[in-house]
Design a protein around this motif. Structure first.
Motif, short mmCIF file in Angstrom:
data_model
loop_
_atom_site.label_atom_id
_atom_site.label_comp_id
_atom_site.label_asym_id
_atom_site.label_seq_id
_atom_site.Cartn_x
_atom_site.Cartn_y
_atom_site.Cartn_z
N THR A 3 0.93 -1.33 0.02
CA THR A 3 0.00 -0.14 -0.20
C THR A 3 0.99 1.22 -0.14
O THR A 3 2.09 0.99 0.16
CB THR A 3 -0.83 -0.17 1.38
OG1 THR A 3 -0.05 -0.17 2.49
CG2 THR A 3 -1.88 -1.19 1.22
N ALA A 4 0.47 2.54 0.14
CA ALA A 4 0.95 3.51 0.14
C ALA A 4 2.08 3.50 1.19
O ALA A 4 1.59 3.14 2.24
CB ALA A 4 0.07 4.79 0.18
N GLY A 5 3.27 3.64 1.08
CA GLY A 5 4.28 3.51 2.43
C GLY A 5 4.54 2.27 2.08
O GLY A 5 5.16 1.56 3.15
N SER A 6 4.86 1.67 0.98
CA SER A 6 5.37 0.29 0.97
C SER A 6 6.22 0.30 -0.57
O SER A 6 6.10 1.15 -1.40
CB SER A 6 4.43 -0.71 0.49
OG SER A 6 3.60 -0.61 -0.47
N THR A 7 7.10 -0.56 -0.58
CA THR A 7 7.67 -0.95 -1.81
C THR A 7 6.70 -1.59 -2.99
O THR A 7 5.46 -1.73 -2.75
CB THR A 7 8.82 -2.01 -1.60
OG1 THR A 7 9.74 -1.83 -2.83
CG2 THR A 7 8.54 -3.39 -1.36
N ASP B 35 5.42 7.27 0.28
CA ASP B 35 5.15 7.70 1.52
C ASP B 35 3.52 7.96 1.81
O ASP B 35 2.67 8.07 0.88
CB ASP B 35 6.13 8.85 2.16
CG ASP B 35 5.92 10.16 1.69
OD1 ASP B 35 4.72 10.49 1.02
OD2 ASP B 35 6.72 10.97 1.82
N SER B 36 3.31 8.45 2.99
CA SER B 36 1.93 8.74 3.40
C SER B 36 1.16 10.02 2.74
O SER B 36 0.17 10.21 2.65
CB SER B 36 1.63 8.70 4.96
OG SER B 36 2.51 9.99 5.41
N GLN B 37 2.49 10.86 2.40
CA GLN B 37 1.94 12.17 1.65
C GLN B 37 1.78 12.05 0.17
O GLN B 37 1.56 12.92 -0.50
CB GLN B 37 3.10 13.22 2.14
CG GLN B 37 2.92 13.29 3.72
CD GLN B 37 1.61 13.68 4.41
OE1 GLN B 37 0.94 14.61 3.94
NE2 GLN B 37 1.53 13.00 5.46
N GLY B 38 2.05 10.57 -0.30
CA GLY B 38 2.23 10.64 -1.70
C GLY B 38 3.63 10.82 -2.48
O GLY B 38 3.45 10.75 -3.63
N VAL C 220 9.24 2.64 2.51
CA VAL C 220 8.82 3.55 3.56
C VAL C 220 7.98 2.83 4.62
O VAL C 220 7.02 2.22 4.24
CB VAL C 220 7.98 4.74 2.95
CG1 VAL C 220 7.65 5.68 3.93
CG2 VAL C 220 9.14 5.44 1.81
N ASP C 221 8.10 3.21 5.90
CA ASP C 221 7.32 2.20 6.66
C ASP C 221 6.10 3.38 7.28
O ASP C 221 6.00 4.30 6.97
CB ASP C 221 8.28 1.81 7.97
CG ASP C 221 8.71 3.07 8.99
OD1 ASP C 221 8.48 4.27 8.83
OD2 ASP C 221 9.42 2.79 9.79
N LYS C 222 5.29 2.77 8.58
CA LYS C 222 4.22 3.51 8.90
C LYS C 222 4.66 4.75 9.61
O LYS C 222 3.76 5.78 9.61
CB LYS C 222 3.22 2.58 9.84
CG LYS C 222 3.96 2.12 11.11
CD LYS C 222 3.43 1.35 11.91
CE LYS C 222 4.01 1.04 13.36
NZ LYS C 222 3.23 0.16 14.17
#
Length: 199
Positions: A4-8, A70-73, A116-118
């Motif tokens: 998901t977003a925040g992943s490879t 990442d979580s911000q796109g 990118v992690d949580k």
């Protein structure tokens, strides 16, 4: 792997084209090997697409590999042959180059995997240095773990990474022919207290 977003993301290569995909976004990267103008196209779940080309932005890619979001796109690309990670914002605009060639903290040698992690920490498979480096998403180097070798917690050509549903970090230790599993102990405090098992 899927993410998901925040992943490879997974990668496949066909000639001069490298494609990335995940469950959250359909992400493709096409590298024009004739005139070295890499482009990235992101297809969002809504069907909206955005694309950009890196020529004349100060971020021309050379041998791009894995991608993370990442979580911000923001998008992070492992710029393998340039020994750095390139960051783009959610609109595809170049933001920064993270790292430079070398072996000190914050320097990279043939970075190939990004994740990118949580907590929006950026993990980089620093392949040429046989280690993993952890950065903030603004590019500040926090710590490294691993060294060259075949023992538990050592690497030889680390490549892809991903977190499982329980928060364990899995790292492909390519030249050692194995996968290592890490327990991210206290990563929120930016410590390097990780415990490894090999599979």
């Amino acid at each position: 792997t899927s993410g998901t977003a925040g992943s490879t993301a997974d990668t496949t290569t066909n000639g001069g084209s490298t494609a990335f995909s995940s469950n959250a976004v359909n992400l493709t990267m096409t590298v024009n090997t004739v005139d070295d103008q890499p482009s990235i196209t992101v297809g969002l779940p809504s069907g909206t697409a955005m694309s950009y080309v890196n020529k004349n932005t100060g971020a021309t890619l050379s041998g791009p590999h894995y991608v993370a979001i990442d979580s911000q796109g923001n998008t992070y690309v492992a710029d393998y042959s340039n020994n750095r990670v390139v960051k783009y914002d959610a609109n595809g605009t170049f933001v920064a180059a993270i790292g430079s060639a070398g072996s000190a903290l914050g320097q990279l040698s043939l970075p190939i995997g990004v994740l990118v992690d949580k907590n929006d920490l950026l993990y980089v498979s620093d392949r040429g240095n046989d280690r993993i480096q952890v950065f903030t998403t603004s590019g500040t180097a926090l710590y490294t773990f691993g060294s060259y070798g075949s023992g538990v917690g050592q690497f030889s050509d680390p490549t892809g990474m991903d977190f499982d549903a329980d928060g364990y970090l899995w790292i492909a230790d390519q030249a050692n022919g194995r996968v290592q599993k890490y327990d991210r102990a206290r990563s929120e405090e930016h410590t390097s207290e990780l415990q490894s098992r090999q599979y």
